[in-house]
Structures are given as structure tokens and as C-alpha cells.
Design a protein around this motif. Structure first.
Motif: not given
Length: 650
Positions: A181-182, A185, A188, A193, A196-198, A200-201, A318
């Protein structure tokens, strides 16, 4: 436009666009493998076993995952979110990214330090130069990483592996996907934050559900589903109060100014109008634009009160979203005041005229998530009569038709976009000359990747654009491959035929548009288009049309009926202190015997009077509502309006 020159609109001219990167339109052969500097990239490339051309991309993903100890599903998932596994030749994306992994090589604008407002280009942060970093990790050249799809995927795998190791996490082709996951992110490249989390999701979601598609160069790639994978939650967000946006997108508020910059002139203000939408006027459309500038340049423009405005901008790299105006206010973006009154405008970082430029999957997905949210909030139908391109906006009067814009251009993938909107355009039986007849309704639905229409003028007038998927099919004056393209008298006023130029929409019908069949002949189907017949070639292998349905309109009486570019009220509806706005007909007509598909019969006939800064004339923000009834119809490449009293519906 009716309210004067202050409502300027963004230019879509390739000649005036501030292009961020120099696009490599000519075909470039990959650098010879013998010239690489180190062994790791060579090992990755040499692991790709010989075989048929259609299986190369799959074997590259497998080899790259093995060489750099990355789970194949992670590598494929990241690549899908960057490019949907397409290679795009040697051409960069709108964010300066190359190849299936969207490895970037991008300069950024900055002040020259002299205080005179001049802009220079700087290298920018490492996140904008992942192609160079991938080259360093693999020993391959930066040129090879950018121009050869196999080297690009090897470089992407090396990057992911380096991010994973940098986080202190274990690598391994069979390591748990959740543990990456990290690294995803980090890949991206986003400093946010939430963004980058979006990203990864979205990668986790495509890994969970699986995917399969044939790429732009004929490569079948499959990502097996991993149904037990848990989708990680988004970080807790803050300071979201002003934005009208799904919380999953993490939109930021970059306000467009409502400023009076030319006192005492009450008309010298910008760059939008205050209103009370959707109560008055209502919100009926979402207009898809491209920026014709970089993301940072676009944000600078929208914050200039002497320029124009729009509601949202989406970054290519992104999918980051910035909101600029509230939905209840009227932004100036469509070049047609009636559409501005009733529309939300979304700008996408990109260049319509650059044929080899492509849009990232992250941008498509952010845009689709935003449009789904707005359509539900404001009750906007998810169809191509209401989710429209700027190229569908009609001119308000004949003299404005030729200057109307044509973004987001022929390379915006409407088929994929509406799939992401959960409203796919291609459903239905493929229409052929044997299963349709005069009076049938058809919808345009070409296969984007394989629909490689010839287009010219991306780099210079008359020069053929790079071959790639397009969203349209051409119309001809007769059922013959060498017949002229149909005329558009608004664009070619002396009766000239339409052209293949990238900016010439005169003979194009786009994915999702609906028309009435006028006849068939051999492998050809004719439709009614701009008052004439337009012939579409139907290949035996795959028809670009599907059979559809809908009510149609035709002439009520007499030999023809006018069409309009706006639906303003009749003269009697205007109070004495608001000037009457003429609704002059366009240069086109509906002739007897022709029929056009009714796109919307709930059109509001109104005019929002807002011509001076609010503080100077508080009472001039008024919606004039008329009793005349108009319909919206599919008429040509652009939409049009007709008076209900002039036509019959069946």
C-alpha cells in the motif's frame, strides 16, 4: 456573446496553447539493448521469452515482476491506473508521463527571480522525473525507458521495488498485496496524502475486481481478481467545508475571484456571476473541457478576475481536483450564456490539438467520480445530451458558430468515460444496413481503441496526426469511400466540404450521440445531420452504431423549421428594465421529411440578467422566465434547440 466581450473563453488553438512538453510525434525506435549501462534492466528485458506479438505485454509484466520482486497484480494494477496498459508510442501524457507506467519527465513553471512576472522552466521535484530514476535503477537509458514499452514496465517495477524497500517493507513476487500500500502511494507522485491514498485505493480496487482489455497496440492483458483483498480506508480529511465534491477525492478550494477591478465602470468585474442555482437558474448540464495549459498555469488563470472561470480543474498526473466556483454561481466557460446559466464546467489538464497526447486513468476516474456525484446532487441525466463536451455547445447566433470551441477533442474516450459513470454507451444490438431502416434511431458507439480515424493538423496544417483511437466516425455526402465529407455551412460558409483537420467537427458524430436513419445502401447507413444526409460506413467486422430508441421531431408545417443555439424567453416575458435578448435562428434548418432525435423536452426557457458587479447594482441579478417551449435535439456534432410550436414529436 450577448453580454459583450468581457465573457472571453479559453482558446483551444494549438498555435496559441502554452505547451508544457515537446511531444515526440514521429515514431521512435527503442534504443539498442547493447547500449544500456547496467545488467538489471537487461535481465528484465531478456526474461521476456520470444513469442507472438499479441502476448508480449503479458510476458513483460511477468518478467518485470519477477526481476524486481514485485507482485504481478500490484505491477499490473498500478499500470492500469496510469495508462490502462497502453504504451502510447513515444508520446508523453498531459502530465509529461511516458509508457504503460506513466514514468514522468516534466519541467515546471517558476519565477525568474527578477520580479517582472516572467516565467522560466525548472526541473522541479524528483516526483516529476520518475523516468530518470527508473533509468538509474535499471541501468537502461532514459530514452529507452520513455520510448520502449518493455523497458518502461521494467523501470516501473524497479521504482515500486525501491519505494517498498525505502519504507522498510519486504519485497517478493509472492508477498502480500496489502503490504504494498505505501509503495503504491509513493508511486502516485502526489504530495497530497489524500490524493496518494485515493490512487492506492483505486489500484487496490482494480486488483480486487480484476480487469482484462486489449490495449491500443493490440495486446491482450489480464489481471486476475483477488476478491479477498481489503480496500484501505482514506485518511481523515479536514478543511473540506467550501468544496462540493465526493469526500473520496480530497478536493481543494482554489477560489475564482468575484472582483470589481475597474471602478467606476460597473461592467469591469470578473470572473463569474453570483446566482441562486439550482433554484434560479437550474443546473441541467455538465460540460467537459480540456485546459490547453498546464495545471499550474490553469490555476493561475482561474484566479485572475480579468479572465474567465469554470467550476473544477482536474490534474492529469494523479487526478487531483480543485474547485473554483460554487455551483449556485454562474461560471463563464461555455461560450454560450444560456449553457453557462445551466451548466457546471470541468476543465481537464490536456491539449485537444495534440493528437498524441493522452489522458491518464487517474484523471478519467476522478472526473467520473465527480460527475456521478454532481449528477446525483443536481438531478442531471447521465447521457450525452447532458454530459457534453465543449465541442457540443452551439453558437448563439450564426456569426458565432465558426468560433465555437472543439475540446476535449477527438481523443477523449467517451466510451470508457461513460463506463466509469456506470452508464455505458455501447449496450444494444449493433446496427447494420440489414437491421435498420429509414426512421430507425441509432446511437454512435465505436470501439475507441480500434477506431483509428484519420485526422490531420495536430502538429502542422495538413500533416497527418499519429494513428490512435478516436471517439467519432466521419459522415460522407454519398455511400462511397472517396465521397466528400459532409458540409457544415456554419464552419465552411462558402459551401466547402468539411475536412479531417483536428479542429473541424463539421463531419463528425461522437460516441453517445443519437440520430435518425435516413436510408441504407450496401455497407452504408445514412442519418439526418445538419439538414442533409450523412453517410456512415459500416465495416463487416464491427459496426460503430447500435440500435437505439427515442422520440423524434420533424417539421410541423411548411417546408422547413429553424433551429437555435439558445432557449431565451419571448419578448413579452421581459420586464421594462431588462433588455430583450433576441433568439435568432442559426444558419441551419430542418427540412420536410427529416427527423431528429429529441434529446430533452424539459428545457427551461429563461435568461439570467447579470451584467454589472453586485455591489453597484444589487437588483440586476434577475432570472427572466418565458412561456415559449423549446426542445433540445441531436442535430449535428453540436446540440441545437427548436421551438415546440415549430415541430411535431412522435
Amino acid at each position: 456573446m450577448s453580454q459583450g466581450p468581457r465573457r472571453r473563453i479559453l482558446t483551444a488553438s494549438a498555435a496559441t496553447a502554452a505547451v508544457l512538453v515537446t511531444l515526440a510525434f514521429a515514431a521512435q525506435a527503442p534504443q539498442a539493448l547493447g547500449a544500456v549501462r547496467g545488467p538489471t534492466g537487461q535481465v528484465c528485458l531478456r526474461s521476456v521469452q520470444p513469442g507472438g506479438a499479441t502476448g508480449v505485454r503479458e510476458r513483460v509484466f511477468r518478467a518485470a515482476a519477477s526481476t524486481y520482486r514485485v507482485p504481478e497484480s500490484v505491477l499490473k494494477g498500478v499500470s492500469y491506473m496510469e495508462s490502462r496498459w497502453d504504451d502510447h508510442g513515444a508520446s508523453p501524457s498531459t502530465s509529461g508521463g511516458y509508457g504503460p507506467m506513466n514514468l514522468t519527465d516534466l519541467s515546471v513553471p517558476a519565477s525568474n527571480g527578477k520580479g517582472d512576472g516572467s516565467i522560466v522552466r525548472t526541473a522541479g521535484p524528483p516526483a516529476l522525473h520518475t523516468a530518470d530514476r527508473a533509468a538509474g535503477l535499471t541501468g537502461l537509458s532514459a530514452h529507452q525507458v520513455k520510448t520502449d514499452a518493455a523497458a518502461n514496465i521494467c523501470g516501473g517495477a524497479a521504482l515500486l521495488s525501491s519505494y517498498q524497500r525505502g519504507l522498510g517493507n519486504p519485497t517478493g513476487a509472492r508477498s502480500a498485496v496489502a503490504g504494498w500500500y505505501g509503495a503504491i502511494r509513493a508511486f502516485s507522485g502526489s504530495a497530497s496524502r489524500i490524493d496518494s491514498a485515493t490512487f492506492a485505493r483505486r489500484v487496490f480496487r482494480v486488483i480486487k475486481t480484476g480487469e482484462a482489455r486489449t490495449t491500443n497496440d493490440g495486446q491482450l492483458v489480464r489481471l486476475a481478481p483477488l476478491p479477498g483483498l481489503r480496500i484501505p480506508a482514506l485518511p481523515v480529511q479536514s478543511n473540506l467545508a467550501p468544496v462540493d465534491c465526493p469526500t473520496s477525492l480530497g478536493c481543494e478550494w482554489v477560489p475564482a475571484p468575484y472582483d470589481w477591478y475597474g471602478r467606476p465602470d460597473p461592467y469591469a468585474y470578473g470572473n463569474h456571476d453570483l446566482a441562486n442555482r439550482p433554484d434560479g437558474p437550474n443546473i441541467h448540464y455538465i460540460v467537459i473541457h480540456d485546459t490547453e495549459a498546464t495545471y499550474n498555469e490553469t490555476l493561475n488563470l482561474v484566479q485572475d478576475p480579468t479572465y474567465v472561470s469554470w467550476n473544477y480543474t482536474i490534474r492529469s498526473s494523479d487526478g487531483h481536483v480543485a474547485q473554483h466556483t460554487y455551483a449556485n454561481d454562474v461560471a463563464w466557460h461555455a461560450g454560450n450564456w444560456y449553457l453557462n446559466m445551466h451548466a457546471i464546467g470541468i476543465e481537464h489538464e490536456g491539449f485537444a490539438a495534440q493528437g498524441a497526447t493522452w489522458y491518464t486513468e487517474s484523471m478519467y476516474q476522478s472526473s467520473a467520480a465527480l460527475v456521478r456525484y454532481l449528477a446525483a446532487e443536481y438531478n442531471i441525466p447521465l447521457d450525452r445530451a447532458h454530459i457534453i463536451g465543449h465541442d457540443q455547445v452551439p453558437g448563439i447566433l450564426p456569426k458565432y458558430v465558426k468560433s465555437m470551441h472543439w475540446d476535449p477533442g477527438p481523443y477523449w474516450d467517451w466510451m470508457h468515460y461513460f463506463y466509469l459513470l456506470h452508464a455505458p454507451l455501447g449496450r444494444g444490438v449493433r446496427a447494420t444496413p440489414t437491421n435498420v431502416q429509414a426512421g430507425s434511431v441509432v446511437k454512435v458507439a465505436p470501439n475507441f481503441a480500434s477506431n483509428r480515424q484519420r485526422v490531420t493538423g495536430c502538429t502542422a496544417p495538413g500533416v497527418r496526426c499519429p494513428s490512435q483511437g478516436t471517439n467519432f466516425v466521419y459522415l460522407r455526402t454519398a455511400p462511397a469511400p472517396h465521397a466528400h465529407l459532409v458540409r457544415d455551412i456554419g464552419l465552411h460558409r462558402r459551401g466547402g466540404f468539411s475536412t479531417r483537420d483536428v479542429a473541424d467537427v463539421g463531419a463528425r458524430v461522437d460516441a453517445g450521440q443519437k440520430f435518425v436513419v435516413a436510408g441504407t445502401s450496401g455497407h452504408w447507413v445514412a442519418i439526418w445531420y445538419l439538414g442533409e444526409k450523412g453517410w456512415i460506413y459500416i465495416p463487416p467486422s464491427h459496426s460503430p452504431l447500435v440500435r437505439s430508441s427515442g422520440r423524434t421531431v420533424g417539421v410541423q408545417s411548411g417546408s422547413s423549421s429553424p433551429v437555435y443555439g439558445r432557449a431565451y424567453p419571448e419578448r413579452a416575458a421581459y420586464p421594462s428594465d431588462i433588455p430583450f435578448q433576441r433568439v435568432g435562428p442559426l444558419q441551419y434548418t430542418i427540412k420536410a421529411g427529416q427527423r431528429y432525435v429529441l434529446a430533452d423536452d424539459s428545457i427551461t426557457t429563461d435568461y439570467y440578467y447579470a451584467t454589472t458587479y453586485n455591489d453597484s447594482a444589487p437588483d440586476d441579478h434577475t432570472e427572466v422566465v418565458g412561456k415559449d417551449k423549446y426542445y433540445e435535439i441531436w442535430f449535428g456534432h453540436r446540440m441545437a434547440f427548436v421551438r415546440a410550436d415549430d415541430v411535431s414529436v412522435r
